[in-house]
Enzyme design. Structure first.
Site, PDB file in Angstrom:
ATOM      1  N   GLN A 196      -9.722  -1.868  19.006  1.00 16.13           N
ATOM      2  CA  GLN A 196      -9.114  -2.539  17.844  1.00 16.13           C
ATOM      3  C   GLN A 196      -7.951  -1.687  17.365  1.00 16.13           C
ATOM      4  OE1 GLN A 196      -9.582  -4.631  14.865  1.00 16.13           O
ATOM      5  NE2 GLN A 196      -8.254  -3.206  13.744  1.00 16.13           N
ATOM      6  N   THR A 197      -6.819  -2.321  17.092  1.00 11.45           N
ATOM      7  CA  THR A 197      -5.715  -1.541  16.514  1.00 11.45           C
ATOM      8  C   THR A 197      -4.791  -2.424  15.683  1.00 11.45           C
ATOM      9  OG1 THR A 197      -3.893  -0.022  16.993  1.00 11.45           O
ATOM     10  CG2 THR A 197      -4.260  -1.757  18.602  1.00 11.45           C
ATOM     11  N   ARG A 198      -4.113  -1.768  14.722  1.00 11.25           N
ATOM     12  CA  ARG A 198      -3.086  -2.474  13.950  1.00 11.25           C
ATOM     13  C   ARG A 198      -1.771  -1.698  14.033  1.00 11.25           C
ATOM     14  NH1 ARG A 198      -4.420   1.055   9.474  1.00 11.25           N
ATOM     15  NH2 ARG A 198      -2.282   0.852   8.748  1.00 11.25           N
ATOM     16  N   HIS A 202       0.319   4.479  21.833  1.00  6.26           N
ATOM     17  CA  HIS A 202       1.064   5.490  22.563  1.00  6.26           C
ATOM     18  C   HIS A 202       0.139   6.123  23.610  1.00  6.26           C
ATOM     19  CE1 HIS A 202       4.283   4.808  19.791  1.00  6.26           C
ATOM     20  NE2 HIS A 202       3.457   4.996  18.775  1.00  6.26           N
ATOM     21  N   HIS A 205      -3.542   6.987  22.778  1.00  4.58           N
ATOM     22  CA  HIS A 205      -4.436   5.820  22.713  1.00  4.58           C
ATOM     23  C   HIS A 205      -4.805   5.371  24.118  1.00  4.58           C
ATOM     24  CE1 HIS A 205      -1.825   5.499  19.072  1.00  4.58           C
ATOM     25  NE2 HIS A 205      -3.010   5.510  18.517  1.00  4.58           N
ATOM     26  N   GLY A 290     -12.759   4.817  15.548  1.00  2.00           N
ATOM     27  CA  GLY A 290     -12.190   6.154  15.354  1.00  2.00           C
ATOM     28  C   GLY A 290     -12.443   6.704  13.975  1.00  2.00           C
ATOM     29  N   ARG A 291     -11.634   7.695  13.659  1.00  4.25           N
ATOM     30  CA  ARG A 291     -11.694   8.342  12.355  1.00  4.25           C
ATOM     31  C   ARG A 291     -11.130   7.370  11.314  1.00  4.25           C
ATOM     32  NH1 ARG A 291      -8.939  11.589   9.114  1.00  4.25           N
ATOM     33  NH2 ARG A 291      -9.999  13.486   8.445  1.00  4.25           N
ATOM     34  N   ASP A 292     -11.817   7.222  10.197  1.00  5.25           N
ATOM     35  CA  ASP A 292     -11.365   6.362   9.096  1.00  5.25           C
ATOM     36  C   ASP A 292     -10.988   4.959   9.581  1.00  5.25           C
ATOM     37  OD1 ASP A 292     -10.925   5.862   6.415  1.00  5.25           O
ATOM     38  OD2 ASP A 292      -8.837   6.520   6.452  1.00  5.25           O
ATOM     39  N   ALA A 294     -10.328   1.265   9.949  1.00  4.03           N
ATOM     40  CA  ALA A 294      -9.999   0.214   8.971  1.00  4.03           C
ATOM     41  C   ALA A 294      -9.950   0.728   7.536  1.00  4.03           C
ATOM     42  CB  ALA A 294     -10.968  -0.961   9.070  1.00  4.03           C
ATOM     43  N   ARG A 436      18.376 -14.748 -14.551  1.00  2.22           N
ATOM     44  CA  ARG A 436      17.863 -15.801 -15.428  1.00  2.22           C
ATOM     45  C   ARG A 436      18.870 -16.944 -15.541  1.00  2.22           C
ATOM     46  NH1 ARG A 436      13.152 -15.934 -18.025  1.00  2.22           N
ATOM     47  NH2 ARG A 436      11.839 -14.123 -17.638  1.00  2.22           N
ATOM     48  N   ARG A 450       7.357 -15.040 -16.220  1.00  2.54           N
ATOM     49  CA  ARG A 450       7.934 -13.741 -15.842  1.00  2.54           C
ATOM     50  C   ARG A 450       7.569 -13.421 -14.393  1.00  2.54           C
ATOM     51  NH1 ARG A 450       9.157 -10.077 -20.550  1.00  2.54           N
ATOM     52  NH2 ARG A 450       8.288 -11.045 -22.399  1.00  2.54           N
ATOM     53  N   ILE A 476      13.268  -6.580 -16.523  1.00  2.00           N
ATOM     54  CA  ILE A 476      12.272  -5.777 -17.254  1.00  2.00           C
ATOM     55  C   ILE A 476      11.080  -5.532 -16.328  1.00  2.00           C
ATOM     56  CG2 ILE A 476      10.697  -5.729 -19.214  1.00  2.00           C
ATOM     57  CD1 ILE A 476      12.655  -7.432 -20.759  1.00  2.00           C
ATOM     58  N   ALA A 477      10.622  -6.569 -15.642  1.00  3.41           N
ATOM     59  CA  ALA A 477       9.466  -6.501 -14.730  1.00  3.41           C
ATOM     60  C   ALA A 477       8.315  -5.719 -15.377  1.00  3.41           C
ATOM     61  CB  ALA A 477       9.877  -5.897 -13.395  1.00  3.41           C
TER      62      ALA A 477
HETATM   63  S1  PPS Z   1      11.276 -10.296 -17.099  1.00  3.22           S
HETATM   64  O1  PPS Z   1      10.130  -9.966 -17.966  1.00  3.22           O
HETATM   65  O2  PPS Z   1      11.499  -9.251 -16.118  1.00  3.22           O
HETATM   66  O3  PPS Z   1      11.134 -11.615 -16.492  1.00  3.22           O
HETATM   67  O4  PPS Z   1      12.534 -10.297 -18.049  1.00  3.22           O
HETATM   68  P1  PPS Z   1      14.079 -10.391 -17.586  1.00  3.22           P
HETATM   69  O5  PPS Z   1      14.279 -11.484 -16.619  1.00  3.22           O
HETATM   70  O6  PPS Z   1      14.543  -9.029 -17.180  1.00  3.22           O
HETATM   71  O7  PPS Z   1      14.818 -10.834 -18.878  1.00  3.22           O
HETATM   72  C1  PPS Z   1      14.983  -9.953 -19.891  1.00  3.22           C
HETATM   73  C2  PPS Z   1      16.183 -10.318 -20.767  1.00  3.22           C
HETATM   74  O8  PPS Z   1      15.915 -11.504 -21.492  1.00  3.22           O
HETATM   75  C3  PPS Z   1      16.108 -11.303 -22.895  1.00  3.22           C
HETATM   76  N1  PPS Z   1      14.884 -11.779 -23.572  1.00  3.22           N
HETATM   77  C4  PPS Z   1      13.663 -11.212 -23.561  1.00  3.22           C
HETATM   78  N2  PPS Z   1      13.184 -10.048 -23.023  1.00  3.22           N
HETATM   79  C5  PPS Z   1      11.885  -9.773 -23.193  1.00  3.22           C
HETATM   80  N3  PPS Z   1      11.011 -10.551 -23.828  1.00  3.22           N
HETATM   81  C6  PPS Z   1      11.418 -11.710 -24.387  1.00  3.22           C
HETATM   82  N4  PPS Z   1      10.555 -12.487 -25.010  1.00  3.22           N
HETATM   83  C7  PPS Z   1      12.799 -12.074 -24.258  1.00  3.22           C
HETATM   84  N5  PPS Z   1      13.527 -13.137 -24.646  1.00  3.22           N
HETATM   85  C8  PPS Z   1      14.789 -12.951 -24.210  1.00  3.22           C
HETATM   86  C9  PPS Z   1      16.473  -9.861 -23.082  1.00  3.22           C
HETATM   87  O9  PPS Z   1      17.818  -9.873 -23.438  1.00  3.22           O
HETATM   88  C10 PPS Z   1      16.338  -9.197 -21.725  1.00  3.22           C
HETATM   89  O10 PPS Z   1      17.521  -8.553 -21.307  1.00  3.22           O
HETATM   90  P2  PPS Z   1      17.636  -6.959 -21.102  1.00  3.22           P
HETATM   91  O11 PPS Z   1      18.839  -6.780 -20.221  1.00  3.22           O
HETATM   92  O12 PPS Z   1      16.372  -6.461 -20.428  1.00  3.22           O
HETATM   93  O13 PPS Z   1      17.816  -6.422 -22.454  1.00  3.22           O
END
Ligand code: PPS
Length: 570
Positions: A196-198, A202, A205, A290-292, A294, A436, A450, A476-477
């Site tokens: 078995q391999t992923r 070489h 093996h 083998g070792r570890d 999966a 956006r 988001r 923002i993520a």
């Molecule tokens: S996310 O959470 O990653 O999807 O947000 P993003 O797409 O980066 O959008 C952020 C920008 O939208 C404006 N804005 C808000 N931000 C946060 N929360 C709320 N509720 C919100 N409403 C509007 C804000 O200007 C963010 O821009 P940045 O450049 O980050 O200041």
């Protein structure tokens, strides 16, 4: 241990209808509710339908699931270590009644199977994580998948197979258990040891599989996983071309290659048992472990999730019951004087040994450094180099994350200009506001929206990265799990560099360039990050920047230096 005894739990459970029944099923299924199978479920259903998961006859019912999670056994007592569930969304589950029939389709809408719903329940995922993976730590990719990418409701029931999932690649190398058993029978192979391999194979093996076959007086099956493996692994197209090269180095008639469309869970010891059951169903008598085996590698901090030999030990305990002989894998080292690979424990102290770990090999590949001749075959190295150019020729994504007003966009813009000044690659800026406007104009700021927004950015960034460009993202993520999903997506295509712009909330609020914090405090903007919606700080980004004492120009310069030290630019 006899050859070709019954598969695990009796006869092979192939779940396909005959042709006439399948035609009828297709017609009646038009009225059923349809579920589009996920990538993981497509792998699972293929192995359920073709008998590789015998004795299962469908996705686990609630009792089966409970029993598998708690005791690694089906309610009748047969050993089965990994839950195989049909996870769906709450919305889809709410439309169904027990005993309903549903149509299970591939992403193109092709009917793969129907299923009668005998059970529907909301699983305790934390308990599942502890039971199956021995941990709730989300750094474990199996746990992460369970907690963040698995639907919240499970459906269980018997399957009626209509059509195997379609594969357009390597068709001649894909076999069902009965096909592979047939091949062994034709060849007169009574004992078969599976490897078995992923990973690419070489010379070490090759030597170890040679020895395993010789010591057990068995023929050899190279049985690599091509379904889903650990995120970041080398893609299966490249690997299969490497395996095909490797096959030419085995003596004719001793070895065969077949691809296994398994979705690995990286569950270590439990997964090793699962691999043994699956190989038993495919007609193998022995499995190299083998070792570890999966294992998902180490968690941050360097500690492995499983003890290195826990998988061997667990399989050894149950090998008789599964009726597969464990062939323990010895670490192979290269002995210069003999120009040969030898198991580490057989090496005498006076010889010169060379070794190259998988990690070191990947580093050399990434950085375009020499790979010693003894390590592999030139055609395999050439194959890997062709699809995995060194880092300075790869695409990559710089992913900024941080609060609104933290300075992400300003630094991202400065970085963009500096990268353009350097030349070498095309650069695209995916700023939060810009995305956006152009990609996500219909979305708001709920968690769901988001996530959609970030995954869109991740998708575009991974495409840019795949084609050798640079994507600079600055949303923002706020959620760690979504960022992780983006990382997985991008890393399968190239490099991912996460930069946390860690300007504290008070400073962002004080700056309040867009006046949004004031509105959020006044309750006029809902779900505002940092005020009324969470921001989950990245635990281990590639870089953290605090803009309090750093100009955008200097911040962008530091990032360039970082990119250079990581090998992405020269
Ligand atoms: S996310 O959470 O990653 O999807 O947000 P993003 O797409 O980066 O959008 C952020 C920008 O939208 C404006 N804005 C808000 N931000 C946060 N929360 C709320 N509720 C919100 N409403 C509007 C804000 O200007 C963010 O821009 P940045 O450049 O980050 O200041």
């Amino acid at each position: 241990m006899g050859a070709f005894k019954e598969p695990h739990g009796g006869s092979l459970k192939e779940l396909y209808l005959n042709e006439a029944e399948a035609e009828l099923e297709k017609a009646t299924a038009r009225d059923y509710k349809s579920w589009n199978l996920t990538a993981r479920q497509l792998c699972d259903i293929e192995l359920l339908l073709n008998g590789a998961f015998s004795p299962l006859t469908g996705f686990l019912t609630r009792d089966e699931y409970q029993s598998v999670v708690e005791s690694m056994r089906l309610p009748g007592g047969l050993i089965w270590p990994i839950p195989v569930n049909l996870d769906v969304t709450e919305e889809f589950a709410a439309e169904l009644e027990l005993d309903d029939l549903i149509a299970l389709r591939d992403p193109e809408g092709v009917l793969i199977a129907t299923m009668v719903i005998s059970d529907r329940w909301v699983p305790d995922k934390a308990a599942e994580a502890r039971g199956v993976y021995g941990t709730e730590d989300e750094h474990h990719p199996g746990v992460h998948h369970l907690l963040h990418r698995t639907g919240s409701v499970y459906l269980g029931g018997r399957l009626r197979g209509v059509e195997p999932p379609m594969h357009y690649d390597f068709k001649l190398l894909r076999d069902s258990p009965s096909e592979l058993r047939g091949r062994f029978r034709k060849l007169g192979w009574r004992k078969v040891v599976a490897f078995q391999t992923r990973n690419p194979m070489h010379r070490a093996h090759q030597e170890l599989t040679f020895r395993a076959a010789r010591d057990t007086e068995a023929n050899l099956l190279l049985h690599p996983v091509v379904g889903m493996t650990r995120p970041g692994d080398i893609d299966h197209y490249t690997r299969v071309r490497c395996y095909e090269h490797m096959m030419k180095h085995y003596p004719d008639q001793t070895t065969t290659l077949s691809l296994l469309n398994l979705a690995m869970r990286m569950a270590g010891p439990r997964e090793a048992l699962w691999h043994a059951i699956i190989r038993k169903n495919y007609g193998c008598t022995h499995l190299i472990v083998g070792r570890d085996h999966a294992g998902p590698g180490a968690a941050p901090g360097g500690k492995s999730f499983y003890e290195p030999y826990a998988a061997q030990e667990l399989l050894q305990q149950h090998a008789d019951e599964i009726d597969v002989t464990l062939v323990p894998f010895k670490e192979m080292v290269y002995v210069e004087e003999k120009a040969q690979f030898i198991p580490e424990d057989e090496v005498s102290p006076d010889v010169t040994i060379s070794r190259l770990s998988g990690t070191e090999f990947r580093r050399r590949l990434r950085e375009g450094l020499a790979i010693p001749e003894w390590f592999s075959y030139p055609e395999i190295i050439a194959e890997l180099r062709a699809t995995h150019p060194p880092k300075h020729q790869q695409g990559f994504t710089v992913f900024f994350t941080g609060l609104s007003g933290s300075g992400k966009s300003t630094i991202a813009n400065a970085l963009l200009v500096k990268l353009l000044e350097l030349g070498m690659r095309r650069v695209t800026l995916l700023d939060g506001d810009v995305v956006r406007k152009h990609l996500s104009s219909e979305l708001g700021f709920s968690r769901e929206h988001r996530d959609i927004n970030i995954l869109r950015i991740g998708y575009v960034a991974s495409e840019i990265t795949k084609y050798g460009g640079v994507a600079v993202c600055a949303p923002i993520a706020p959620y760690a799990a979504t960022r992780r999903q983006v990382r997985d997506m991008v890393e399968s295509a190239g490099g991912f560099v996460e930069i946390h712009v860690a300007t504290p909330l008070e400073v962002c609020e004080q700056r309040d360039r867009k006046g949004l914090y004031a509105l959020a405090r006044a309750g006029k903007i809902k779900e505002f990050t940092g005020i009324s919606d969470p921001y989950e700080e990245p635990e281990s980004p590639e870089m953290r920047i605090d803009t309090r004492n750093l100009s955008p120009d200097l911040a962008a310069h530091r990032i360039l230096v970082k990119l250079e030290s990581l090998g992405y630019i020269r």
